[in-house]
Design a protein around this motif. Structure first.
Motif, PDB file in Angstrom:
ATOM      1  N   GLY A 159      13.446   1.243   4.110  1.00  0.00           N
ATOM      2  CA  GLY A 159      13.001   0.336   5.149  1.00  0.00           C
ATOM      3  C   GLY A 159      13.918   0.305   6.345  1.00  0.00           C
ATOM      4  N   LEU A 160      13.554  -0.530   7.274  1.00  0.00           N
ATOM      5  CA  LEU A 160      14.274  -0.723   8.525  1.00  0.00           C
ATOM      6  C   LEU A 160      14.306  -2.210   8.820  1.00  0.00           C
ATOM      7  N   VAL A 161      15.504  -2.734   9.079  1.00  0.00           N
ATOM      8  CA  VAL A 161      15.627  -4.144   9.444  1.00  0.00           C
ATOM      9  C   VAL A 161      15.082  -4.315  10.855  1.00  0.00           C
TER      10      VAL A 161
ATOM     11  N   THR B  37       0.886  -1.150   0.000  1.00  0.00           N
ATOM     12  CA  THR B  37       0.000   0.000   0.000  1.00  0.00           C
ATOM     13  C   THR B  37       0.928   1.205   0.000  1.00  0.00           C
ATOM     14  N   PHE B  38       0.939   1.951  -1.093  1.00  0.00           N
ATOM     15  CA  PHE B  38       1.880   3.043  -1.219  1.00  0.00           C
ATOM     16  C   PHE B  38       1.707   4.065  -0.102  1.00  0.00           C
ATOM     17  N   ASP B  39       2.839   4.559   0.380  1.00  0.00           N
ATOM     18  CA  ASP B  39       2.917   5.544   1.464  1.00  0.00           C
ATOM     19  C   ASP B  39       2.502   4.988   2.814  1.00  0.00           C
ATOM     20  N   LYS B  40       2.446   3.646   2.945  1.00  0.00           N
ATOM     21  CA  LYS B  40       2.175   3.018   4.234  1.00  0.00           C
ATOM     22  C   LYS B  40       3.237   1.960   4.496  1.00  0.00           C
ATOM     23  N   PRO B  41       3.726   1.861   5.735  1.00  0.00           N
ATOM     24  CA  PRO B  41       4.715   0.818   6.052  1.00  0.00           C
ATOM     25  C   PRO B  41       4.096  -0.577   5.923  1.00  0.00           C
ATOM     26  N   ILE B  42       4.896  -1.521   5.453  1.00  0.00           N
ATOM     27  CA  ILE B  42       4.481  -2.925   5.405  1.00  0.00           C
ATOM     28  C   ILE B  42       5.605  -3.775   5.978  1.00  0.00           C
ATOM     29  N   ARG B  43       5.278  -5.022   6.321  1.00  0.00           N
ATOM     30  CA  ARG B  43       6.280  -5.990   6.782  1.00  0.00           C
ATOM     31  C   ARG B  43       6.508  -6.998   5.671  1.00  0.00           C
TER      32      ARG B  43
ATOM     33  N   ALA C 161      19.603  -5.752  12.853  1.00  0.00           N
ATOM     34  CA  ALA C 161      18.402  -5.123  13.409  1.00  0.00           C
ATOM     35  C   ALA C 161      18.686  -3.647  13.665  1.00  0.00           C
ATOM     36  N   GLY C 162      17.789  -2.802  13.197  1.00  0.00           N
ATOM     37  CA  GLY C 162      17.932  -1.363  13.367  1.00  0.00           C
ATOM     38  C   GLY C 162      18.567  -0.650  12.181  1.00  0.00           C
ATOM     39  N   THR C 163      19.076  -1.402  11.197  1.00  0.00           N
ATOM     40  CA  THR C 163      19.714  -0.800  10.027  1.00  0.00           C
ATOM     41  C   THR C 163      18.660  -0.219   9.087  1.00  0.00           C
ATOM     42  N   GLU C 164      18.847   1.035   8.687  1.00  0.00           N
ATOM     43  CA  GLU C 164      17.961   1.678   7.728  1.00  0.00           C
ATOM     44  C   GLU C 164      18.550   1.504   6.332  1.00  0.00           C
ATOM     45  N   PHE C 165      17.680   1.264   5.349  1.00  0.00           N
ATOM     46  CA  PHE C 165      18.156   1.017   3.998  1.00  0.00           C
ATOM     47  C   PHE C 165      17.206   1.615   2.968  1.00  0.00           C
ATOM     48  N   LEU C 166      17.726   1.746   1.749  1.00  0.00           N
ATOM     49  CA  LEU C 166      16.936   2.164   0.601  1.00  0.00           C
ATOM     50  C   LEU C 166      16.696   0.943  -0.275  1.00  0.00           C
ATOM     51  N   ILE C 167      15.559   0.893  -0.936  1.00  0.00           N
ATOM     52  CA  ILE C 167      15.263  -0.155  -1.915  1.00  0.00           C
ATOM     53  C   ILE C 167      15.497   0.459  -3.284  1.00  0.00           C
TER      54      ILE C 167
END
Length: 83
Positions: free
Chosen positions: A69-71, A30-36, A53-59
């Motif tokens: 996202g965030l691990v 769902t665009f503009d909403k966080p997903i798992r 855990a805690g690492t921020e990344f770009l897709i």
């Protein structure tokens, strides 16, 4: 992201190294909403240890940022046929 066929690269924020992954399952996008979602590394010769855990990344899709996202958690997966 939930059909096992999406294979973008992740780039840890502050890094330039592209880490190939395969998103294997997860919630519907769902665009503009966080997903798992869950992802597996795709390159046996690449060091993925910076993803913790805690690492921020770009897709990334090529040179385009398509998400971020965030691990949350790391699970250890043994490739099929390995002991």
């Amino acid at each position: 992201m939930n059909n096992g066929k999406y294979c973008p690269h992740l780039v840890i924020k502050g890094s330039e190294e592209m880490l190939g992954v395969n998103f294997i399952d997860g919630e519907d996008v769902t665009f503009d909403k966080p997903i798992r979602t869950n992802a597996l590394p795709v390159n046996e010769d690449t060091d993925y240890s910076a993803l913790r855990a805690g690492t921020e990344f770009l897709i990334m899709e090529g040179s385009n940022v398509v998400g971020e996202g965030l691990v949350k958690e790391i699970f250890h997966h043994k490739p099929h046929g390995k002991q």
